[in-house]
Scaffold this motif. Structure first.
Motif, PDB file in Angstrom:
ATOM      1  N   THR A   1      41.028  44.936  40.303  1.00 49.86           N
ATOM      2  CA  THR A   1      42.103  45.065  41.290  1.00 49.86           C
ATOM      3  C   THR A   1      41.965  43.986  42.362  1.00 49.86           C
ATOM      4  O   THR A   1      42.954  43.478  42.876  1.00 49.86           O
ATOM      5  N   ASP A   2      40.728  43.630  42.700  1.00 48.27           N
ATOM      6  CA  ASP A   2      40.504  42.602  43.721  1.00 48.27           C
ATOM      7  C   ASP A   2      40.941  41.225  43.224  1.00 48.27           C
ATOM      8  O   ASP A   2      41.476  40.421  43.995  1.00 48.27           O
ATOM      9  N   TRP A   3      40.683  40.939  41.957  1.00 49.05           N
ATOM     10  CA  TRP A   3      41.195  39.699  41.357  1.00 49.05           C
ATOM     11  C   TRP A   3      42.720  39.640  41.524  1.00 49.05           C
ATOM     12  O   TRP A   3      43.272  38.634  41.995  1.00 49.05           O
ATOM     13  N   PHE A   4      43.394  40.709  41.135  1.00 47.76           N
ATOM     14  CA  PHE A   4      44.852  40.735  41.207  1.00 47.76           C
ATOM     15  C   PHE A   4      45.339  40.564  42.641  1.00 47.76           C
ATOM     16  O   PHE A   4      46.274  39.798  42.914  1.00 47.76           O
ATOM     17  N   GLU A   5      44.723  41.266  43.581  1.00 50.98           N
ATOM     18  CA  GLU A   5      45.203  41.272  44.960  1.00 50.98           C
ATOM     19  C   GLU A   5      45.121  39.901  45.620  1.00 50.98           C
ATOM     20  O   GLU A   5      46.031  39.512  46.366  1.00 50.98           O
ATOM     21  N   ASN A   6      44.046  39.177  45.363  1.00 50.75           N
ATOM     22  CA  ASN A   6      43.934  37.841  45.938  1.00 50.75           C
ATOM     23  C   ASN A   6      45.008  36.912  45.390  1.00 50.75           C
ATOM     24  O   ASN A   6      45.629  36.154  46.142  1.00 50.75           O
ATOM     25  N   ILE A   7      45.222  36.987  44.099  1.00 49.34           N
ATOM     26  CA  ILE A   7      46.279  36.168  43.494  1.00 49.34           C
ATOM     27  C   ILE A   7      47.636  36.574  44.036  1.00 49.34           C
ATOM     28  O   ILE A   7      48.457  35.719  44.420  1.00 49.34           O
ATOM     29  N   TYR A   8      47.884  37.876  44.108  1.00 47.62           N
ATOM     30  CA  TYR A   8      49.205  38.340  44.547  1.00 47.62           C
ATOM     31  C   TYR A   8      49.473  37.970  46.002  1.00 47.62           C
ATOM     32  O   TYR A   8      50.572  37.504  46.345  1.00 47.62           O
ATOM     33  N   LEU A   9      48.499  38.171  46.884  1.00 51.58           N
ATOM     34  CA  LEU A   9      48.706  37.852  48.295  1.00 51.58           C
ATOM     35  C   LEU A   9      49.030  36.378  48.475  1.00 51.58           C
ATOM     36  O   LEU A   9      49.939  36.017  49.238  1.00 51.58           O
TER      37      LEU A   9
ATOM     38  N   LEU B   1      44.697  46.182  48.755  1.00 50.69           N
ATOM     39  CA  LEU B   1      45.923  46.864  48.361  1.00 50.69           C
ATOM     40  C   LEU B   1      45.639  48.173  47.630  1.00 50.69           C
ATOM     41  O   LEU B   1      46.261  49.202  47.914  1.00 50.69           O
ATOM     42  N   SER B   2      44.722  48.154  46.675  1.00 44.16           N
ATOM     43  CA  SER B   2      44.441  49.374  45.912  1.00 44.16           C
ATOM     44  C   SER B   2      43.852  50.463  46.799  1.00 44.16           C
ATOM     45  O   SER B   2      44.057  51.655  46.554  1.00 44.16           O
ATOM     46  N   ASP B   3      43.128  50.065  47.839  1.00 44.64           N
ATOM     47  CA  ASP B   3      42.550  51.043  48.756  1.00 44.64           C
ATOM     48  C   ASP B   3      43.612  51.701  49.634  1.00 44.64           C
ATOM     49  O   ASP B   3      43.348  52.740  50.245  1.00 44.64           O
ATOM     50  N   GLN B   4      44.774  51.085  49.729  1.00 43.16           N
ATOM     51  CA  GLN B   4      45.862  51.676  50.507  1.00 43.16           C
ATOM     52  C   GLN B   4      46.680  52.662  49.681  1.00 43.16           C
ATOM     53  O   GLN B   4      47.470  53.430  50.229  1.00 43.16           O
ATOM     54  N   ALA B   5      46.497  52.640  48.371  1.00 42.85           N
ATOM     55  CA  ALA B   5      47.285  53.488  47.478  1.00 42.85           C
ATOM     56  C   ALA B   5      46.682  54.884  47.379  1.00 42.85           C
ATOM     57  O   ALA B   5      45.508  55.092  47.691  1.00 42.85           O
ATOM     58  N   PRO B   6      47.466  55.864  46.920  1.00 47.79           N
ATOM     59  CA  PRO B   6      46.887  57.179  46.630  1.00 47.79           C
ATOM     60  C   PRO B   6      45.740  57.044  45.633  1.00 47.79           C
ATOM     61  O   PRO B   6      45.762  56.165  44.761  1.00 47.79           O
TER      62      PRO B   6
END
Length: 445
Positions: free
Chosen positions: A208-216, A398-403
């Motif tokens: 998820t961290d890989w995805f979040e850095n790319i997405y941001l 981002l994933s930490d902000q999700a349910p």
């Protein structure tokens, strides 16, 4: 006593006995006074603390708890939750045996627990420390529906790519500043005889961290905030584009040590060991600043010499991302030792607690009162200072902000679906659709 013995002409034996009795009585009184003076405010009390930390992180946190015990007299009991914090703690609450304090690694879980009425608001003294020594954003992240529940004790800088200087030197490459350069550097390293990246796919959260850095970086902060709140779907073109970019790493067997199959069998500590262990099997590993704890604590290597990092590079025309995270201390509503639990949080809110772990390594504090000199090396010190300097300007994971059902549970939601994507990176659209279905169900719940 001496004048009394002279007056009644007591025998020497009786005099000695009386003298001994008097001395003994005086010693007992003095001892009682000393005991009272040395008594600590929480002597005899116990505080149970649940957290996901294991290995070196657990040992270092125990040093913090031991410092709290030395200061207050309270005994602490550590409960390891593994990655499923919400599941284990939720079951303990519903079973009537809750811990007193929980270290929450996901913002979404903190919000869920607060809205279920499971959390106790922070005591005024804790809140005062938070408002005085932390940037406003940390209080915002700990606040749910106008009430302050969470104290962020440990922060994470999740936009760091760690590398072996020797491996990059052998390949003749320098730390990249763009994603295209990252791919090129990875291929150069692979051509030199060492796979580029060790990817920790077994747990799911590093993916998820890989995805979040790319997405941001690629989609921008506005879209990032919308996706975090599910105000745009996971089938949005920006998500598809980010998955496509991520697939350039995950789908290239030259870049991922062991390919997708090998990565799915690699946990986080193993991914670090693959780069910085005695027999390296990769040149780089992406994860947060806490990689340093494994490097120095378990592998006994020097951060800044044997292990260095560069910022996660910018994607396309975007800016280099700054993704953060953190573990928030909360007190449960049904805690058996609520007052002692609040005093533990007050201790965690002060610089002393942060400096204990900072000195052990693998730790960043969002508390600006923690002295930079407490950090064990220049690399960690610079990262900590940049976190403080960023103040309200970074984005929370981002994933930490999700349910929790979507962003924080092993074997389900985003964790599981990105594991599936690691196994089959060509299925971009199918992955986006499954992510959206899982997100829609979790956010409704």
């Amino acid at each position: 006593m001496r004048s009394l013995r002279a007056a009644v002409a007591l025998t020497a034996t009786l005099g000695l006995a009386a003298t001994a009795t008097a001395c003994g009585s005086g010693g007992t009184a003095a001892g009682t006074a000393a005991d009272k003076a040395s008594a600590k405010p929480l002597d005899g009390q116990t505080v149970s603390v649940a957290a996901a930390w294991t290995g070196v992180e657990q040992k270092n946190f125990q040093k913090v708890l031991d410092a709290f015990t030395a200061k207050t007299g309270a005994r602490t009991v550590y409960i390891s939750t593994g990655d499923n914090v919400s599941t284990l703690v939720g079951s303990k609450i519903e079973g009537g045996d809750p811990p007193d304090v929980v270290m929450m690694p996901q913002l979404g879980v903190l919000q869920q627990f607060a809205r279920k009425g499971w959390l106790e608001p922070l005591a005024p003294a804790v809140a005062d420390s938070l408002h005085r020594d932390f940037a406003k954003i940390w209080a915002d992240y700990g606040t749910v529906d106008g009430k302050l529940y969470g104290l962020y004790f440990k922060a994470a800088h999740k936009s760091t790519v760690w590398y072996s200087p020797a491996a990059l030197d052998t390949a003749g490459v320098k730390p990249p500043t763009t994603f295209d350069q990252l791919l090129a550097a990875g291929h150069a390293v692979s051509d030199s005889g060492l796979p580029a990246f060790s990817v920790a796919g077994e747990a799911g959260w590093p993916l998820t961290d890989w995805f979040e850095n790319i997405y941001l970086s690629q989609a921008g902060p506005e879209n990032y905030d919308k996706l975090a709140k599910h105000r745009i779907p996971w089938t949005d073109p920006t998500v598809v584009a980010a998955l496509t970019t991520l697939g350039k790493v995950f789908g290239d067997p030259q870049l991922v040590a062991g390919g997708g199959k090998g990565a799915l069998q690699t946990d986080f500590p193993e991914s670090v060991q693959a780069v910085f262990g005695d027999k390296p099997t990769a040149a780089m590993v992406y994860e947060g600043d806490f990689v340093g704890a494994v490097v120095s604590g378990e592998l006994k290597k020097k951060v800044g010499e044997d292990a260095k990092f560069f910022p996660f590079p910018a994607v396309g025309t975007g800016k280099a991302p700054v993704v953060g995270g953190g573990d928030a201390a909360v007190v449960l509503k049904d805690a058996k030792h609520k007052d002692a639990a609040q005093q533990l949080l007050q201790f965690l809110a002060g610089p002393e607690a942060g400096e204990v772990w900072a000195g052990a390594g693998g730790f960043l504090s969002p508390n600006k009162a923690v002295k930079p000199a407490a950090y064990p090396d220049d690399t960690t010190r610079q990262t900590a200072e940049s976190l403080i300097a960023a103040a309200d300007g970074f984005r929370f994971d981002l994933s930490d902000q999700a349910p929790a059902a979507f962003g924080g549970t092993q074997g389900s939601g985003e964790w599981k679906l990105l594991q599936d994507f690691l196994a089959n990176p060509s299925d971009v659209n199918g992955t986006a659709q499954r992510l959206e279905a899982a997100a829609a169900a979790a956010y409704k719940g």
